[in-house]
Design a protein around this motif. Structure first.
Motif, PDB file in Angstrom:
ATOM      1  N   UNK A   1      -7.726 -22.349  -6.351  1.00 24.55           N
ATOM      2  CA  UNK A   1      -7.886 -20.895  -6.403  1.00 24.55           C
ATOM      3  C   UNK A   1      -8.086 -20.352  -4.996  1.00 24.55           C
ATOM      4  N   UNK A   2      -7.355 -19.321  -4.669  1.00 26.91           N
ATOM      5  CA  UNK A   2      -7.467 -18.690  -3.358  1.00 26.91           C
ATOM      6  C   UNK A   2      -7.776 -17.211  -3.567  1.00 26.91           C
ATOM      7  N   UNK A   3      -8.808 -16.740  -2.928  1.00 27.85           N
ATOM      8  CA  UNK A   3      -9.124 -15.318  -2.962  1.00 27.85           C
ATOM      9  C   UNK A   3      -8.775 -14.697  -1.623  1.00 27.85           C
ATOM     10  N   UNK A   4      -8.168 -13.529  -1.680  1.00 26.58           N
ATOM     11  CA  UNK A   4      -7.681 -12.863  -0.476  1.00 26.58           C
ATOM     12  C   UNK A   4      -8.277 -11.465  -0.394  1.00 26.58           C
ATOM     13  N   UNK A   5      -8.714 -11.104   0.788  1.00 27.00           N
ATOM     14  CA  UNK A   5      -9.278  -9.772   1.010  1.00 27.00           C
ATOM     15  C   UNK A   5      -8.626  -9.155   2.237  1.00 27.00           C
ATOM     16  N   UNK A   6      -7.977  -8.018   2.021  1.00 29.97           N
ATOM     17  CA  UNK A   6      -7.334  -7.318   3.128  1.00 29.97           C
ATOM     18  C   UNK A   6      -8.276  -6.259   3.693  1.00 29.97           C
ATOM     19  N   UNK A   7      -8.086  -5.960   4.961  1.00 28.15           N
ATOM     20  CA  UNK A   7      -8.816  -4.869   5.593  1.00 28.15           C
ATOM     21  C   UNK A   7      -7.993  -4.341   6.762  1.00 28.15           C
ATOM     22  N   UNK A   8      -8.401  -3.178   7.257  1.00 27.38           N
ATOM     23  CA  UNK A   8      -7.764  -2.632   8.451  1.00 27.38           C
ATOM     24  C   UNK A   8      -6.822  -1.479   8.210  1.00 27.38           C
ATOM     25  N   UNK A   9      -6.598  -1.129   6.946  1.00 34.26           N
ATOM     26  CA  UNK A   9      -5.721   0.007   6.687  1.00 34.26           C
ATOM     27  C   UNK A   9      -6.357   1.316   7.084  1.00 34.26           C
ATOM     28  N   UNK A  10      -5.580   2.387   7.026  1.00 31.92           N
ATOM     29  CA  UNK A  10      -6.115   3.697   7.371  1.00 31.92           C
ATOM     30  C   UNK A  10      -5.009   4.699   7.599  1.00 31.92           C
ATOM     31  N   UNK A  11      -5.404   5.812   8.183  1.00 27.74           N
ATOM     32  CA  UNK A  11      -4.478   6.903   8.496  1.00 27.74           C
ATOM     33  C   UNK A  11      -4.200   6.900   9.989  1.00 27.74           C
ATOM     34  N   UNK A  12      -2.930   6.954  10.343  1.00 24.11           N
ATOM     35  CA  UNK A  12      -2.543   6.936  11.753  1.00 24.11           C
ATOM     36  C   UNK A  12      -1.342   7.853  11.937  1.00 24.11           C
ATOM     37  N   UNK A  13      -1.212   8.396  13.115  1.00 22.49           N
ATOM     38  CA  UNK A  13      -0.050   9.238  13.406  1.00 22.49           C
ATOM     39  C   UNK A  13       1.166   8.378  13.715  1.00 22.49           C
ATOM     40  N   UNK A  14       2.327   8.935  13.502  1.00 22.47           N
ATOM     41  CA  UNK A  14       3.568   8.239  13.835  1.00 22.47           C
ATOM     42  C   UNK A  14       3.537   7.817  15.305  1.00 22.47           C
ATOM     43  N   UNK A  15       3.980   6.583  15.554  1.00 25.81           N
ATOM     44  CA  UNK A  15       3.948   6.023  16.894  1.00 25.81           C
ATOM     45  C   UNK A  15       2.685   5.241  17.188  1.00 25.81           C
ATOM     46  N   UNK A  16       1.694   5.351  16.314  1.00 26.83           N
ATOM     47  CA  UNK A  16       0.435   4.654  16.518  1.00 26.83           C
ATOM     48  C   UNK A  16       0.477   3.218  16.031  1.00 26.83           C
ATOM     49  N   UNK A  17      -0.689   2.584  16.073  1.00 31.18           N
ATOM     50  CA  UNK A  17      -0.803   1.162  15.725  1.00 31.18           C
ATOM     51  C   UNK A  17      -1.974   0.937  14.780  1.00 31.18           C
ATOM     52  N   UNK A  18      -1.856  -0.113  13.994  1.00 33.15           N
ATOM     53  CA  UNK A  18      -2.939  -0.600  13.149  1.00 33.15           C
ATOM     54  C   UNK A  18      -2.863  -2.116  13.126  1.00 33.15           C
ATOM     55  N   UNK A  19      -4.020  -2.748  12.921  1.00 34.32           N
ATOM     56  CA  UNK A  19      -4.037  -4.186  12.714  1.00 34.32           C
ATOM     57  C   UNK A  19      -4.686  -4.482  11.377  1.00 34.32           C
ATOM     58  N   UNK A  20      -3.934  -5.114  10.508  1.00 34.32           N
ATOM     59  CA  UNK A  20      -4.447  -5.525   9.207  1.00 34.32           C
ATOM     60  C   UNK A  20      -4.938  -6.960   9.290  1.00 34.32           C
TER      61      UNK A  20
END
Length: 121
Positions: A1-20
């Protein structure tokens, strides 16, 4: 069994960056990132062999997104640069028992709950 948890999403303007980030409990042989926009099917974004060395990208992600994993630590990261409004979706990470980071969601056995990414124009 593997449990996965994502984080790092959000609101950003076009051309910006995010790290998930995708934190996994338990062993996976490959981890993939997928996304699903409203009214659309879930689509592959990028994948990586758990031990590193092999990656796979959708054409829409090549040159803008980078998937990585620090072997000394757990999370798998998806660095997203030059974001576009069409990148808006819920992003999911998934774990596979196959070592090749496939683009097919059918080979992934475990899925996280997803994290919302919204890119404004």
């Amino acid at each position: 069994q593997v449990q996965l948890v994502e984080s790092g999403g959000g609101l950003v303007q076009a051309g910006g960056s995010l790290r998930l980030s995708c934190a996994a409990s338990g062993r996976a042989d490959a981890v993939g990132w997928f996304r699903q926009a409203p009214g659309k099917e879930r689509e592959f974004v990028a994948g990586i062999r758990w031990s590193g060395g092999i990656t796979n990208y959708a054409s829409s992600a090549k040159g803008r997104f980078t998937i990585s994993r620090d072997n000394a630590k757990n999370p798998v990261y998806l660095q997203m640069n030059s974001l576009k409004p069409e990148d808006t979706a819920v992003y999911y990470c998934a774990a596979s028992r196959f070592t090749s980071p496939s683009s097919s969601h059918g080979v992934y056995d475990y899925w996280g709950q997803g994290t919302q990414v919204t890119v404004s124009s």
